[in-house]
Design an enzyme around this catalytic site. Structure first.
Site, mmCIF file in Angstrom:
data_model
loop_
_atom_site.group_PDB
_atom_site.id
_atom_site.type_symbol
_atom_site.label_atom_id
_atom_site.label_comp_id
_atom_site.label_asym_id
_atom_site.label_seq_id
_atom_site.Cartn_x
_atom_site.Cartn_y
_atom_site.Cartn_z
ATOM 1 N NE ARG A 69 -2.708 -0.946 3.314
ATOM 2 C CZ ARG A 69 -3.489 -1.166 4.351
ATOM 3 N NH1 ARG A 69 -4.797 -1.123 4.207
ATOM 4 N NH2 ARG A 69 -2.985 -1.426 5.544
ATOM 5 N NE ARG A 70 0.724 3.175 4.765
ATOM 6 C CZ ARG A 70 -0.518 2.759 4.984
ATOM 7 N NH1 ARG A 70 -1.526 3.341 4.365
ATOM 8 N NH2 ARG A 70 -0.772 1.776 5.822
ATOM 9 C CD GLU B 166 1.363 -26.878 6.725
ATOM 10 O OE1 GLU B 166 1.185 -27.929 6.120
ATOM 11 O OE2 GLU B 166 0.902 -26.654 7.873
ATOM 12 N N GLY C 17 1.366 -21.652 12.019
ATOM 13 C CA GLY C 17 2.594 -21.067 11.458
ATOM 14 C C GLY C 17 3.543 -22.069 10.848
ATOM 15 C CD GLU D 192 -3.959 -12.744 12.478
ATOM 16 O OE1 GLU D 192 -4.330 -12.453 11.346
ATOM 17 O OE2 GLU D 192 -2.985 -13.490 12.674
ATOM 18 C CG ASP E 166 -5.692 -16.462 14.420
ATOM 19 O OD1 ASP E 166 -5.392 -16.073 13.277
ATOM 20 O OD2 ASP E 166 -5.042 -17.340 15.024
ATOM 21 C CE LYS F 71 -3.915 -19.565 13.278
ATOM 22 N NZ LYS F 71 -3.174 -18.928 14.368
HETATM 23 N N1 NAI Z 1 2.287 -12.850 11.729
HETATM 24 C C1 NAI Z 1 2.175 -14.142 11.949
HETATM 25 O O1 NAI Z 1 2.765 -14.701 12.876
HETATM 26 C C2 NAI Z 1 1.290 -14.974 11.081
HETATM 27 C C3 NAI Z 1 0.479 -14.417 10.129
HETATM 28 N N2 NAI Z 1 -0.329 -15.215 9.357
HETATM 29 C C4 NAI Z 1 -1.164 -14.620 8.328
HETATM 30 O O2 NAI Z 1 -0.346 -14.022 7.355
HETATM 31 C C5 NAI Z 1 -1.024 -12.906 6.783
HETATM 32 C C6 NAI Z 1 -0.128 -11.677 6.907
HETATM 33 O O3 NAI Z 1 0.153 -11.461 8.262
HETATM 34 P P1 NAI Z 1 1.253 -10.398 8.740
HETATM 35 O O4 NAI Z 1 2.375 -10.365 7.804
HETATM 36 O O5 NAI Z 1 1.486 -10.710 10.174
HETATM 37 O O6 NAI Z 1 0.391 -9.080 8.638
HETATM 38 P P2 NAI Z 1 0.932 -7.567 8.483
HETATM 39 O O7 NAI Z 1 -0.193 -6.693 8.904
HETATM 40 O O8 NAI Z 1 2.250 -7.422 9.151
HETATM 41 O O9 NAI Z 1 1.164 -7.462 6.911
HETATM 42 C C7 NAI Z 1 0.141 -7.309 5.968
HETATM 43 C C8 NAI Z 1 0.620 -6.303 4.958
HETATM 44 O O10 NAI Z 1 -0.321 -6.250 3.882
HETATM 45 C C9 NAI Z 1 -0.427 -4.880 3.506
HETATM 46 N N3 NAI Z 1 -1.692 -4.685 2.796
HETATM 47 C C10 NAI Z 1 -2.919 -4.527 3.309
HETATM 48 N N4 NAI Z 1 -3.813 -4.335 2.309
HETATM 49 C C11 NAI Z 1 -3.110 -4.389 1.162
HETATM 50 C C12 NAI Z 1 -3.461 -4.254 -0.214
HETATM 51 N N5 NAI Z 1 -4.718 -4.030 -0.577
HETATM 52 N N6 NAI Z 1 -2.502 -4.356 -1.136
HETATM 53 C C13 NAI Z 1 -1.222 -4.562 -0.759
HETATM 54 N N7 NAI Z 1 -0.819 -4.689 0.522
HETATM 55 C C14 NAI Z 1 -1.758 -4.609 1.455
HETATM 56 C C15 NAI Z 1 -0.337 -4.120 4.818
HETATM 57 O O11 NAI Z 1 0.021 -2.780 4.588
HETATM 58 C C16 NAI Z 1 0.757 -4.890 5.534
HETATM 59 O O12 NAI Z 1 2.038 -4.402 5.245
HETATM 60 C C17 NAI Z 1 -2.351 -12.806 7.508
HETATM 61 O O13 NAI Z 1 -3.320 -13.517 6.794
HETATM 62 C C18 NAI Z 1 -2.068 -13.513 8.829
HETATM 63 O O14 NAI Z 1 -3.225 -14.029 9.418
HETATM 64 C C19 NAI Z 1 -0.331 -16.572 9.469
HETATM 65 C C20 NAI Z 1 0.454 -17.186 10.389
HETATM 66 C C21 NAI Z 1 1.295 -16.439 11.307
HETATM 67 N N1 LIG Z 2 -2.055 -14.074 15.167
HETATM 68 C C1 LIG Z 2 -1.757 -15.446 14.930
HETATM 69 C C2 LIG Z 2 -0.664 -15.551 13.926
HETATM 70 C C3 LIG Z 2 -0.523 -16.879 13.381
HETATM 71 O O1 LIG Z 2 -1.428 -17.492 12.837
HETATM 72 C C4 LIG Z 2 -1.313 -16.112 16.212
HETATM 73 O O2 LIG Z 2 -1.069 -15.393 17.181
HETATM 74 O O3 LIG Z 2 -1.256 -17.345 16.253
HETATM 75 NA NA NA Z 3 1.414 -24.744 9.500
#
Ligand code: NAI
Ligand SMILES: N[C@@H](CC=O)C(=O)O
Ligand code: NA
Length: 437
Positions: free
Chosen positions: A52-53, A133, A138, A194, A205, A209
């Site tokens: 986005r930015r 996956e 995670g 999240e 969340d 899952k």
């Molecule tokens: N952080 C974690 O430990 C884990 C995260 N996930 C999943 O992974 C995914 C991403 O999570 P994170 O990286 O933690 O989130 P985050 O919030 O750090 O990153 C998401 C990014 O997507 C960008 N974004 C939002 N709308 C957008 C658009 N329309 N076009 C382009 N970019 C856009 C945001 O600006 C942000 O930089 C989510 O579905 C989350 O549930 C899954 C397992 C673990």
């Molecule tokens: N927010 C989630 C990220 C991974 O799925 C968590 O805390 O487990």
């Molecule tokens: Na996994």
């Protein structure tokens, strides 16, 4: 290193989102480029990242960044990796990719749990792959074992800790007595929470899952809204103290069961809620952002999966595993497994699910109180396993453990007990799991 690729064209990858997980996915693709090429049999080339930015992403090569996610998906790529999160625009972007025959790797549990069937259908129609996956637990390989390794077995139960943020908060409250809000903020800073942490603390969340796990385990569509969901926002310091006093610890559990009635009829129960478990239980020692999941299958017996359930590099590892699978399929042929929902088992309403409860009460220390309380349990057909009574001047506490009883009966009992004049306060009410009945 010798190249195994010859002149095989690269597998071209677009990534949507570049936050906690995306940043690490870009780093791993870049740093492990030679190994990935050797493992896949063709170079894996990241052609663009939708953000986005762009000015906020100094850690990734500037020439890869674009704000036009739609155009990136429509460009000449083989795979779309989605790490934006949330439903829209992720859903529309991934449907567009799949319909155009581009394979998808996503970490998005909310999207899978709400729109999984639509995504599978689009993948099926165009012959594209759909891998996810990273969406559950995670880094832990869990969905591939359920989808592939256990595809010949009959899974009866999947149960465990699937949310790192709430586990981090509960572990800190238990071990150091840290305040809820402080540790939640810390979990956000560490990249576990999240974007909206209420998804973690209110159990959304974990429920998403659980829906994914139950769907794969029982070959049945289980949408997120069919999952009974309670988060940790109502877990109090008193609950944690009560648990400690009884040699237990409070964890947020996801529990998916195959239920077989006396007449042989089958259904599934899928629930997410806090529960007390004994300190000696293997899940009790799962601390911080770690996750652990038990799977019970008829032939395999009991399996345990353990590892980091949240965090950038950990989640990126699971994304990369899927990316290699897709890339190998592109190079050597092959497909990700299709949706398997043929069993079509009904989801049992939570009211009919049998659980055991711990209830602690502050009561007036006068004769007859215990008898009054016990009578309410009996009227509601809830059998008491143990009662501990402690008196202190005109106040006393009663700690009651029940045998298995239906959720409806237990709820009704607690409501009536709270209304008794001799009961000053219902201090803690929580389900108990992981103990012999
Ligand atoms: N952080 C974690 O430990 C884990 C995260 N996930 C999943 O992974 C995914 C991403 O999570 P994170 O990286 O933690 O989130 P985050 O919030 O750090 O990153 C998401 C990014 O997507 C960008 N974004 C939002 N709308 C957008 C658009 N329309 N076009 C382009 N970019 C856009 C945001 O600006 C942000 O930089 C989510 O579905 C989350 O549930 C899954 C397992 C673990
Ligand atoms: N927010 C989630 C990220 C991974 O799925 C968590 O805390 O487990
Ligand atoms: Na996994």
């Amino acid at each position: 290193m010798t190249s195994a690729t010859g002149s095989t064209p690269p597998v071209r990858v677009a990534m949507l989102g570049c936050g906690t997980v995306g940043t690490q996915v870009e780093r791993l693709i870049r740093e492990q480029s030679a190994d990935l090429t050797a493992r896949v049999g063709a170079p894996v080339e990241l052609t663009g990242i939708a953000v986005r930015r762009p000015h906020r992403h100094r850690e990734v090569p500037e020439e890869l960044l674009t704000t036009d996610a739609e155009a990136l998906v429509a460009s000449d790529v083989d795979v779309v990796v989605e790490v934006i999160g949330g439903i829209e625009p992720a859903r529309s972007l991934l449907l567009a990719a799949l319909r155009a025959g581009k394979s998808v790797v996503t970490a998005n549990k909310a999207l899978l749990a709400e729109h999984g069937p639509e995504l599978y259908e689009a993948a099926d129609e165009s012959g594209a792959d759909l891998y996810f996956e990273a969406s559950v637990a995670g880094a832990i390989p869990l969905l591939r074992p359920l989808r592939e390794s256990l595809a010949g077995d009959r899974v009866n139960r999947v149960m465990g800790i699937v949310n790192g943020t709430t586990n981090y908060v509960l572990s800190a409250m238990d071990s150091t007595g840290a305040a809820y809000g402080e540790t939640l903020e810390e979990a956000g800073r560490l990249g576990y929470a999240e974007a909206d942490p209420t998804a973690d603390v209110d159990g959304f969340d974990a429920a998403a899952k659980a829906a994914i796990l139950a769907s794969l385990a029982f070959h049945t569509r289980v949408p997120a809204e069919a999952v009974h969901r309670e988060g940790i926002s109502r877990v109090t310091a008193a609950d944690i103290t009560a648990a400690r006093g009884m040699g237990r610890v409070v964890k947020l559990l996801a529990i998916c069961d195959r239920v077989v009635d006396e007449d042989g009829g089958e259904s599934v129960s899928v629930r997410v809620h806090p529960a007390m478990i004994p300190r000696g239980h293997p899940l009790a020692t799962v601390g911080g952002a770690f996750n652990a999941v038990f799977v019970e299958a008829e032939a395999a017996g009991q399996l345990m999966f353990y590892g980091q359930g949240a965090g950038g590099p950990q989640t990126a590892s699971a994304v990369l595993g899927d990316l290699v699978a897709v890339a190998r399929n592109r190079v050597a042929g092959g497909r990700s497994p299709r949706e398997s929902a043929y069993a079509e088992l009904p989801v049992r309403p939570m009211g009919q699910v049998a659980t055991r409860y711990h209830i602690s009460l502050d009561v007036a220390d006068r004769t007859g109180v215990l008898a009054q309380v016990a009578a309410v349990f009996a009227e509601n057909d809830v059998s008491i396993a143990t009662v501990t009574q402690r008196g202190h001047r005109d106040e006393a506490s009663l700690v009651i453990a029940t045998h298995l009883a239906s959720e409806d009966a237990l709820r009704g009992t607690v409501e009536k007990i709270a209304a008794l004049s001799a009961v000053r306060e219902v201090v803690s009410v929580m389900r108990v799991e992981g103990e012999e009945p």
